[in-house]
Every structure is written in C-alpha cells, then in structure tokens.
Design an enzyme around this catalytic site. Sequence first.
Site, PDB file in Angstrom:
ATOM      1  N   HIS A 234       0.848  -1.188   0.000  1.00  0.00           N
ATOM      2  CA  HIS A 234       0.000   0.000   0.000  1.00  0.00           C
ATOM      3  C   HIS A 234       0.888   1.244   0.000  1.00  0.00           C
ATOM      4  O   HIS A 234       2.028   1.208   0.480  1.00  0.00           O
ATOM      5  CB  HIS A 234      -0.903   0.013   1.229  1.00  0.00           C
ATOM      6  CG  HIS A 234      -2.068  -0.924   1.135  1.00  0.00           C
ATOM      7  ND1 HIS A 234      -3.217  -0.782   1.877  1.00  0.00           N
ATOM      8  CD2 HIS A 234      -2.271  -2.033   0.362  1.00  0.00           C
ATOM      9  CE1 HIS A 234      -4.073  -1.749   1.587  1.00  0.00           C
ATOM     10  NE2 HIS A 234      -3.511  -2.523   0.668  1.00  0.00           N
TER      11      HIS A 234
ATOM     12  N   CYS B  19      -6.348   2.124   5.668  1.00  0.00           N
ATOM     13  CA  CYS B  19      -7.061   0.921   6.102  1.00  0.00           C
ATOM     14  C   CYS B  19      -6.534   0.489   7.473  1.00  0.00           C
ATOM     15  O   CYS B  19      -5.602   1.092   8.022  1.00  0.00           O
ATOM     16  CB  CYS B  19      -6.876  -0.191   5.079  1.00  0.00           C
ATOM     17  SG  CYS B  19      -5.167  -0.787   4.967  1.00  0.00           S
TER      18      CYS B  19
ATOM     19  N   GLU C 210       0.931   3.963   1.768  1.00  0.00           N
ATOM     20  CA  GLU C 210       1.414   4.416   3.070  1.00  0.00           C
ATOM     21  C   GLU C 210       2.589   3.590   3.564  1.00  0.00           C
ATOM     22  O   GLU C 210       3.604   4.126   4.019  1.00  0.00           O
ATOM     23  CB  GLU C 210       0.290   4.355   4.117  1.00  0.00           C
ATOM     24  CG  GLU C 210      -0.963   5.119   3.764  1.00  0.00           C
ATOM     25  CD  GLU C 210      -2.013   4.233   3.112  1.00  0.00           C
ATOM     26  OE1 GLU C 210      -1.674   3.548   2.131  1.00  0.00           O
ATOM     27  OE2 GLU C 210      -3.166   4.225   3.569  1.00  0.00           O
TER      28      GLU C 210
ATOM     29  N   CYS D 236      -2.696  -0.390   7.433  1.00  0.00           N
ATOM     30  CA  CYS D 236      -1.823   0.781   7.381  1.00  0.00           C
ATOM     31  C   CYS D 236      -1.924   1.607   8.665  1.00  0.00           C
ATOM     32  O   CYS D 236      -0.923   2.143   9.147  1.00  0.00           O
ATOM     33  CB  CYS D 236      -2.170   1.642   6.167  1.00  0.00           C
ATOM     34  SG  CYS D 236      -1.828   0.830   4.592  1.00  0.00           S
TER      35      CYS D 236
END
Length: 291
Positions: free
Chosen positions: A51, A81, A53, A84
Amino acid sequence: MHSKYMKEALIQAQQAYDKDEVPVGAVLVYEDKIISKAHNLRESNQLVTSHAELLCLEKANQILEDWKLEDCTLYVTLEPCVMCAGVILQSRIKQVFYGASDPKGGAFGSVVSMHELNPKLEITGGILEEECSSILTKYFREKRKSQLKIKKVQNKKDFEQYLKLRYQIFVEEQHVDPNVEYDKYDRLEREDVVFVGAFINNEIVGGLRVIIEESTIKVGRVVVNRDYRNKNIGKRLMDYVDVYAVNNGIKIAKLGSQLTAVGFYEKCGYSSYGDVFIDAGIDHIMMKKEF
C-alpha cells in the site's frame, strides 16, 4: 501548506492509476520537506502490504535510519485501512492528513477509529477531498466498464483475433517471419493445444498458447496488446496457466523467453536453464517452473 503536500500525493496516485493500480498516493514530510513518496503497488508487486502508506514509511525508515517517525507528517490521498493504520500507530507519527474518506475500510473514523489508541495522533481528513475522490471514482468506473476475463479461446472469431494480435506484435513490431510465427500447432481443433485469451468487452487484448506433452506443458506465443501493457494482463495469463497445470496434473511448464522478458517470467516463478539461443532472429533462453 497542506494542499501543497496533498498535491504531491495526488501525483503519486496518478502514477498508480497509470499502472492500473488502485490510485492511492502518499508522501511523508520531515522538517517541512518531503523525504519519501510512494503509490499503491499491490498488483505490480503481488504483495498485500504494498500500500502507498507502507511503502512510503519504509522508504522514510531507510532514509532516516530509524523505525520511529515521531517528527514526521503523513499525507495520503485515501483514508488508511486497518493494516496501514496499525503501522502508522507503531511508527509514532504525530499527524496524518488524508484526502478522501473510505466508508468501506477507513480506519481513522469511517469504519473504526484506531487513532483513539493513541490520543497524541492527530488525524485530519478532507484535504483536497474532491480531487482525491475523483481519481478513485474514475478508476473504479473504468474497471466496471472493462472487466478483464481470462479464459480459453474456443471459437473461430476469438481465435482469429488472437492470431491477428500475434501478427501485430511479433510480425509487425518484432519483424518475425510469418512463416516462423505460425506453425502446425496453430489449429483450434488440436486436442494437445490450449489457447488462452485475455478479454475486455469480448475483445482479445492478450493471449498465449499451451502445448501439452504428457505431464509437461510448453507455454508460448505470449502477447499483450501494446495499448494494454503494464496493466498486469501478462501476469494474469500466466496465473491461468498455473491453475490449468495444477488442475491437470502437470509437473513442469517450460517456455522459451526472449531475453528482454526474463525478468517478467522470473516474477511468475520461472527459472532459466541452458544457453542463450536464437529463435526467429531474437535471443532466447529456456525457462521452467515445477508444480
């Protein structure tokens, strides 16, 4: 100030979009300077943790040589999410600014409020919200309109599309002799050959050929329309081959790879063996995968 950094995160989101990834981008700011940037690469890397992040924080850890990011501020185009958010909490970041809320999976207020576990963590949403939402809406709208399907080529119309695509790529683009490109295995009625197509809106945008030799298969004639490259279609085709092999008791898959494509096939689990050889005027090497 916040808009300035979110615009940089949006540039990262656009890069994800261009790679047919969910368009999420992130930047990390330290002492008023961006020290790391990243965008979603989950499909490209085939890693659930890729992801925006997490990739951004990992780069920052390496740059600062510290797992703690206490004096840093994260800007991300979509509300993080749960996965993260957990890493953000562990990293001790003090501020997170996000653009669009995620009503289905947002962990900073939309679905759960993980920031409440650390009262010192400041969360602010809605930074350039319209722009951040717009690129996501555009991406998923296009996905709904053009659902990719990988399946066997079973009728004459689709088979002719696949042969035409091979002509465009191998003959016109790579200057392979048509008499070399097409051979005795290019017959739809053959029981020892499986043709696989990648379909978007019932049009073939990619394909490959599988020749069956008892417990071994030979994969070849792998093509993707030039307008659809870097969209993970080749990987999806090779994944189909893996499933076919396992379901049919195949032990080994072999292929002759152009040297420029070796990296791609390695990501698909294939290993090189033997010496480089010339096929159709192009350098190749044999590769195989065991099941």
